[in-house]
Design a protein around this motif. Sequence first.
Motif, PDB file in Angstrom:
ATOM      1  N   GLU A  51      26.486  64.476  86.874  1.00 57.46           N
ATOM      2  CA  GLU A  51      25.671  63.599  87.716  1.00 57.46           C
ATOM      3  C   GLU A  51      24.970  64.395  88.832  1.00 57.46           C
ATOM      4  OE1 GLU A  51      26.811  59.588  87.080  1.00 57.46           O
ATOM      5  OE2 GLU A  51      28.858  60.089  87.502  1.00 57.46           O
ATOM      6  N   GLU A  87      24.629  57.771  91.720  1.00 60.10           N
ATOM      7  CA  GLU A  87      25.223  58.898  90.985  1.00 60.10           C
ATOM      8  C   GLU A  87      26.197  59.681  91.868  1.00 60.10           C
ATOM      9  OE1 GLU A  87      25.098  58.475  88.073  1.00 60.10           O
ATOM     10  OE2 GLU A  87      23.239  58.949  87.031  1.00 60.10           O
ATOM     11  N   HIS A 122      29.401  57.822  91.931  1.00 56.86           N
ATOM     12  CA  HIS A 122      30.122  57.980  90.655  1.00 56.86           C
ATOM     13  C   HIS A 122      30.872  59.318  90.649  1.00 56.86           C
ATOM     14  CE1 HIS A 122      26.757  55.290  88.732  1.00 56.86           C
ATOM     15  NE2 HIS A 122      27.517  54.644  89.604  1.00 56.86           N
ATOM     16  N   HIS A 148      30.922  51.721  86.957  1.00 56.23           N
ATOM     17  CA  HIS A 148      30.040  52.840  86.621  1.00 56.23           C
ATOM     18  C   HIS A 148      29.024  52.387  85.562  1.00 56.23           C
ATOM     19  CE1 HIS A 148      29.784  57.474  85.858  1.00 56.23           C
ATOM     20  NE2 HIS A 148      28.605  56.894  85.836  1.00 56.23           N
ATOM     21  N   GLU A 176      24.991  52.292  85.829  1.00 59.10           N
ATOM     22  CA  GLU A 176      24.185  53.092  84.898  1.00 59.10           C
ATOM     23  C   GLU A 176      23.059  52.245  84.316  1.00 59.10           C
ATOM     24  OE1 GLU A 176      24.060  56.314  84.244  1.00 59.10           O
ATOM     25  OE2 GLU A 176      25.596  56.542  85.765  1.00 59.10           O
TER      26      GLU A 176
HETATM   27 FE   LIG Z   1      26.692  57.739  86.831  1.00 63.88          FE
END
Ligand SMILES: [Fe+2]
Length: 301
Positions: free
Chosen positions: A60, A90, A93, A174, A178
Amino acid sequence: MPAPDLSSSTRYPELDEPPITPREGLDFGLDGDIPRHWFGGDAFKTRFFDAMSVLFPEGERFFIACVCDYRSQVTDPAQRQALIDFSKQEAQHSKVHLTFNTRLAGQGIKVDRIMANQRKFLFDLARTRLSKAHTLALTAASEHLTALMADSFVEQTHQFADADARVRAMYVWHAIEEVEHKGVAFDVMQQIAKVGYWLRIWALIEVSIQFPFFVFQIMSHMLRVDGFSRLQRWGIWLKGLYWLYGPGGLMGPVIKPYLTWYKPGFHPWQSGMVPSFKKWSDTMRQSGDPIKASNALYISN
Ligand SMILES: [Fe+2]
Ligand SMILES: [Fe+2]
């Protein structure tokens, strides 16, 4: 479904595109007593997702860098904001998966070594040897893979019924994000970098070979660390690969949306939004609890 207008903005309300909402400081209870094989006691299923978790933080970071290579050329305010929100999501994450990955390191998984190798591959090799347009195309292709897996996994609730609610909540959150930002890298690739059809196609072919290769390599290491004998590992792989790719398997619904990338007029938002998204985001808005929001997807199933 109408073709999206790519001329001025990244917003396509007619395709049910939700706003990109960075969510920070969520508590998944990852410091709790999570079983080693948290996915219903199944080593293959657990390690499949664990291997992806190990790849996410550096991956990421790479995606953010490759999209932000073009930041100064983005003039549309909505697209600039989309880029900021994409980067924030991101980054979160990466942070949460790093926390989860410390558990894996504690189990004897060589997380640091895997991440160092990945860093060399992505930052010392790809980002120094390939053009910025190429690494952006690799990013957009990876985002296509993650978004369609996210869509499909979140919809296949029966597959995740016996997964640990805390780890599942991390993956569902997540997955949802996304999907929220699935058009960002693609739009920068098409509108700003002007990447052509063949580089776009080649990028997905590259990612489609590399991603499973790295995931399976890491899983192989994890299953050895788990202490399974060679014979046991053979059994785990055969049964697990059937679960992934066999009839009714996890990857079955992924194949058709995967192929849409190869159509000349493809855009990520042509596939719209899965119904689970609304259920998750409504519960998340009301409760602020990502575990409750994730569990909401499993109550009526
Ligand atoms: Fe991600
Ligand atoms: Fe992403």
